[in-house]
Design a protein around this motif. Sequence first.
Motif, PDB file in Angstrom:
ATOM      1  N   SER A  81       0.861  -1.184   0.000  1.00  0.00           N
ATOM      2  CA  SER A  81       0.000   0.000   0.000  1.00  0.00           C
ATOM      3  C   SER A  81       0.893   1.228   0.000  1.00  0.00           C
ATOM      4  O   SER A  81       1.831   1.308   0.797  1.00  0.00           O
ATOM      5  CB  SER A  81      -0.879   0.029   1.245  1.00  0.00           C
ATOM      6  OG  SER A  81      -1.631  -1.149   1.362  1.00  0.00           O
ATOM      7  N   TYR A  99      12.045  -2.978  -2.454  1.00  0.00           N
ATOM      8  CA  TYR A  99      11.581  -1.873  -1.608  1.00  0.00           C
ATOM      9  C   TYR A  99      12.555  -0.692  -1.663  1.00  0.00           C
ATOM     10  O   TYR A  99      12.140   0.462  -1.809  1.00  0.00           O
ATOM     11  CB  TYR A  99      11.422  -2.383  -0.170  1.00  0.00           C
ATOM     12  CG  TYR A  99      11.060  -1.326   0.827  1.00  0.00           C
ATOM     13  CD1 TYR A  99       9.735  -0.931   0.999  1.00  0.00           C
ATOM     14  CD2 TYR A  99      12.033  -0.707   1.611  1.00  0.00           C
ATOM     15  CE1 TYR A  99       9.399   0.054   1.919  1.00  0.00           C
ATOM     16  CE2 TYR A  99      11.697   0.270   2.533  1.00  0.00           C
ATOM     17  CZ  TYR A  99      10.379   0.641   2.671  1.00  0.00           C
ATOM     18  OH  TYR A  99      10.047   1.612   3.579  1.00  0.00           O
ATOM     19  N   ASN A 139       4.107   7.177   2.549  1.00  0.00           N
ATOM     20  CA  ASN A 139       4.053   5.983   3.385  1.00  0.00           C
ATOM     21  C   ASN A 139       3.994   4.747   2.493  1.00  0.00           C
ATOM     22  O   ASN A 139       3.273   4.736   1.496  1.00  0.00           O
ATOM     23  CB  ASN A 139       2.838   6.037   4.313  1.00  0.00           C
ATOM     24  CG  ASN A 139       2.841   4.940   5.342  1.00  0.00           C
ATOM     25  OD1 ASN A 139       3.896   4.499   5.791  1.00  0.00           O
ATOM     26  ND2 ASN A 139       1.664   4.473   5.712  1.00  0.00           N
ATOM     27  N   THR A 167       3.403   0.595   3.049  1.00  0.00           N
ATOM     28  CA  THR A 167       3.070  -0.479   3.978  1.00  0.00           C
ATOM     29  C   THR A 167       3.076  -1.794   3.217  1.00  0.00           C
ATOM     30  O   THR A 167       2.430  -1.913   2.177  1.00  0.00           O
ATOM     31  CB  THR A 167       1.673  -0.254   4.608  1.00  0.00           C
ATOM     32  OG1 THR A 167       1.665   1.019   5.247  1.00  0.00           O
ATOM     33  CG2 THR A 167       1.346  -1.339   5.614  1.00  0.00           C
ATOM     34  N   SER A 168       3.789  -2.774   3.763  1.00  0.00           N
ATOM     35  CA  SER A 168       3.912  -4.085   3.121  1.00  0.00           C
ATOM     36  C   SER A 168       3.156  -5.122   3.930  1.00  0.00           C
ATOM     37  O   SER A 168       3.300  -5.195   5.153  1.00  0.00           O
ATOM     38  CB  SER A 168       5.386  -4.489   3.026  1.00  0.00           C
ATOM     39  OG  SER A 168       6.126  -3.506   2.353  1.00  0.00           O
ATOM     40  N   ARG A 169       2.377  -5.922   3.227  1.00  0.00           N
ATOM     41  CA  ARG A 169       1.650  -7.029   3.854  1.00  0.00           C
ATOM     42  C   ARG A 169       2.078  -8.298   3.132  1.00  0.00           C
ATOM     43  O   ARG A 169       1.924  -8.400   1.916  1.00  0.00           O
ATOM     44  CB  ARG A 169       0.152  -6.806   3.742  1.00  0.00           C
ATOM     45  CG  ARG A 169      -0.328  -5.632   4.582  1.00  0.00           C
ATOM     46  CD  ARG A 169      -1.804  -5.332   4.332  1.00  0.00           C
ATOM     47  NE  ARG A 169      -2.256  -4.233   5.169  1.00  0.00           N
ATOM     48  CZ  ARG A 169      -2.133  -2.950   4.850  1.00  0.00           C
ATOM     49  NH1 ARG A 169      -1.590  -2.610   3.712  1.00  0.00           N
ATOM     50  NH2 ARG A 169      -2.577  -2.009   5.671  1.00  0.00           N
TER      51      ARG A 169
END
Length: 153
Positions: A68, A120, A131, A133-135
């Motif tokens: 995200s 990344y 921002n 965000t990694s899931r």
Amino acid sequence: MDAIDVKILALLQEDTSISIAELAQRVGLSQTPCWKRIQRLETSGVIEKRVALVNPEKIGLSLTVFVSIETSDHSGTWLQRFAEFVSDMPEVMEFYRMAGDVDYMLRVVVADMAAYDRFYKRLIEAIPLKNVTSRFAMQRIKSTTAYALNSIE
């Protein structure tokens, strides 16, 4: 599109290597009209392309990450630069501009955590982001490329 087109699409989504003869027989047409329908579906862009689906784990790509991204810059220039950069990253399998609390969502497939870390770092060094965000997916339970066609009949 009529009901026969929908049947053709459903069968091709299951297996694009099906012969025209088998496909025609299964949808109740002779081969030539069936082939012409497929050509029309391709020409009109309903069928974008035919591909082989590869199992990522079998080729050493066992880590799927949903990323995200939020940005402070929503200008057209920034978006164009960002979209071109991310689209050129081979690890990115899907890339969406979102509504809601996240601006962009990526599905990234890599070999392992070290490969994701390299991805990344390239991402955050290339373009200013607010921002990221990694899931990390622990298990792939369902994965399909076939759309539900019963709603368009």
